[in-house]
Design an enzyme around this catalytic site. Sequence first.
Site, PDB file in Angstrom:
ATOM      1  N   SER A 199       0.847  -1.186   0.000  1.00  0.00           N
ATOM      2  CA  SER A 199       0.000   0.000   0.000  1.00  0.00           C
ATOM      3  C   SER A 199       0.878   1.230   0.000  1.00  0.00           C
ATOM      4  CB  SER A 199      -0.917   0.034   1.238  1.00  0.00           C
ATOM      5  OG  SER A 199      -1.722  -1.108   1.322  1.00  0.00           O
ATOM      6  N   HIS A 221      -2.683  -1.755  -2.114  1.00  0.00           N
ATOM      7  CA  HIS A 221      -2.347  -2.618  -3.250  1.00  0.00           C
ATOM      8  C   HIS A 221      -2.537  -4.058  -2.799  1.00  0.00           C
ATOM      9  CE1 HIS A 221       0.880   0.708  -4.016  1.00  0.00           C
ATOM     10  NE2 HIS A 221      -0.299   1.078  -4.485  1.00  0.00           N
ATOM     11  N   VAL A 268       0.338  -2.394   5.245  1.00  0.00           N
ATOM     12  CA  VAL A 268       0.886  -3.570   5.915  1.00  0.00           C
ATOM     13  C   VAL A 268       2.268  -3.225   6.454  1.00  0.00           C
ATOM     14  CG1 VAL A 268       1.712  -5.927   5.555  1.00  0.00           C
ATOM     15  CG2 VAL A 268      -0.442  -5.178   4.525  1.00  0.00           C
ATOM     16  N   ASN A 442       4.970   0.521   2.880  1.00  0.00           N
ATOM     17  CA  ASN A 442       5.356  -0.796   3.373  1.00  0.00           C
ATOM     18  C   ASN A 442       6.823  -0.891   3.736  1.00  0.00           C
ATOM     19  OD1 ASN A 442       3.292  -1.539   0.753  1.00  0.00           O
ATOM     20  ND2 ASN A 442       2.642  -2.039   2.829  1.00  0.00           N
ATOM     21  N   GLU A 653      -3.001  -1.536  -7.610  1.00  0.00           N
ATOM     22  CA  GLU A 653      -3.982  -0.555  -7.164  1.00  0.00           C
ATOM     23  C   GLU A 653      -5.378  -1.160  -7.130  1.00  0.00           C
ATOM     24  OE1 GLU A 653      -4.067   3.311  -8.739  1.00  0.00           O
ATOM     25  OE2 GLU A 653      -2.170   3.825  -7.795  1.00  0.00           O
TER      26      GLU A 653
END
Length: 720
Positions: A199, A221, A268, A442, A653
Amino acid sequence: MLRVLHRAASALVMATVIGLAPAVAFALAEPTSTPQAPIAAYKPRSNEILWDGYGVPHIYGVDAPSAFYGYGWAQARSHGDNILRLYGEARGKGAEYWGPDYEQTTVWLLTNGVPERAQQWYAQQSPDFRANLDAFAAGINAYAQQNPDDISPEVRQVLPVSGADVVAHAHRLMNFLYVASPGRTLGEGDPPDLADQGSNSWAVAPGKTANGNALLLQNPHLSWTTDYFTYYEAHLVTPDFEIYGATQIGLPVIRFAFNQRMGITNTVNGMVGATNYRLTLQDGGYLYDGQVRPFERPQASYRLRQADGTTVDKPLEIRSSVHGPVFERADGTAVAVRVAGLDRPGMLEQYFDMITADSFDDYEAALARMQVPTFNIVYADREGTINYSFNGVAPKRAEGDIAFWQGLVPGDSSRYLWTETHPLDDLPRVTNPPGGFVQNSNDPPWTPTWPVTYTPKDFPSYLAPQTPHSLRAQQSVRLMSENDDLTLERFMALQLSHRAVMADRTLPDLIPAALIDPDPEVQAAARLLAAWDREFTSDSRAALLFEEWARLFAGQNFAGQAGFATPWSLDKPVSTPYGVRDPKAAVDQLRTAIANTKRKYGAIDRPFGDASRMILNDVNVPGAAGYGNLGSFRVFTWSDPDENGVRTPVHGETWVAMIEFSTPVRAYGLMSYGNSRQPGTTHYSDQIERVSRADFRELLLRREQVEAAVQERTPFNFKP
């Protein structure tokens, strides 16, 4: 409608990164004035769902349970089959309902006690929030009862669902996929839809924006497959709260959320909240502190559906050590998994309280409950506060770094058995930093802003790795740190960055070496790369060749460091690695890449968007953007090409939203794969052309906006 062209975005990013005046001007609305208080939210007097042209439900409820009921009803209409399948799995009945393909999941969930614990957690909810969970489940049931033919016969047996089913699904997703996954415990590695998660997130303070309004980017993502990671966009309004955003299907709260006052997003973070212990088996038990201990062996069984539709009972042998449930790997290794946060039943309510908080202090008080087991969480609000939190339930460990705790930990000694977790104040966090922004892509939590405000030495070495930050993460920092006076439009343009940062770091060494190679094909490839603007645009004729070369230079996932002349360094986290250590070897890799590109795509100069296609249903349009590890901030992970050299997104995305906390709030976004996957829907492929054109749609919050776009009205009555 607000359209941002790929090439325009690229030109703007290039100009700002190298310090030139912007080369592109957008047609902008007049800056929004900012009164001292946000506009009053619409206060519904009746219950109804207004569906806009993209299948987004705008749910108006007279109170919270009514809104949750409408939200469950809407999710069932848009994703009912998939939600019921997920709920059936989380009950521990996947094998009973659908057969052997679901047996491993059933065993994993039953052995870890997910269905039983979900019942306990449901009973531990506050009365008000338990009423919301019941209402959400009632909405799903009501849709299925009112529209039985729209629900697949395969999943009807899951009905009716309950509030405990909602909790079980959330518990499975958060604690036994994100925190502890069967692949990691069983030594098989995470499946692609879990391993490829990623993400982007940005929050920008008013002092760094042109209009004095905070900005927020939500940009997860995830896999494009239909499963627990599929996202759903919705808008909930009651007299007491408003929430707009997206979340994974089946969840009753919106995790990527905003309203007229504030917003949050998640990425994440890789926090190691679960430990896998290698057990030493002996005499029917296991060694622990020099003694043989017996396993706890609770009785359990499950039912397995046969090919003829009948079911058989199967005993389930569960063994538990002092660490937790025990699993056997394919090589015979006994592994016990210990998961932090199994005493935290309040994740869903905490998210709800965070996104309906009246102030940053209230938000922090909710966050500090530490019920959300993982994720970086980024916050921005209308008052101008921005925050990054490396959130999660992190065990306190007496020794060892993160690499040690990510592996198989010795299970024969109490020295490695953790029993406590860190409070929020122990974790990396940044509020209103001098740099005027926070970000995460991330990467480990060491560059959430620039300049940095803390170092890894300030925290235990087991919290996060000090490993190379991806080129996407480095680009995230640079895009924010090197751009000021941001408008919403410029913010959106920066989000579209698909620059190949690895090309910037390597081509200055590769091209001269390739130009003097005696092979004419290598020289031609070098000239092609030299003429490339280093952007993953649909018309790029060198991007596919570079991608194939980078796969050889930096490994299959583009993350290797060995080929660089200067490797990554924590001292220079956003400018390393760079250079080519062995130009001759790199030229040989280019020679191989030429052959590979021809074999896969037919020619080394095939346009990127001719091979990289966005295909959903009967929509087939060119794609742009590339792999994050090549430096593309806008991410798409592509499938292997077919026999025609065509590939499609498998990850990247999903939901993207860019929000300006003006008065009223302005927001634009897209749901790449549409807002419904129920059979017969018209809202699966209806946004993919906009993704291809980078044509963001305005997100509709104000009632008058919704009324102007409404395609269908669904009034509903809810009585608890």
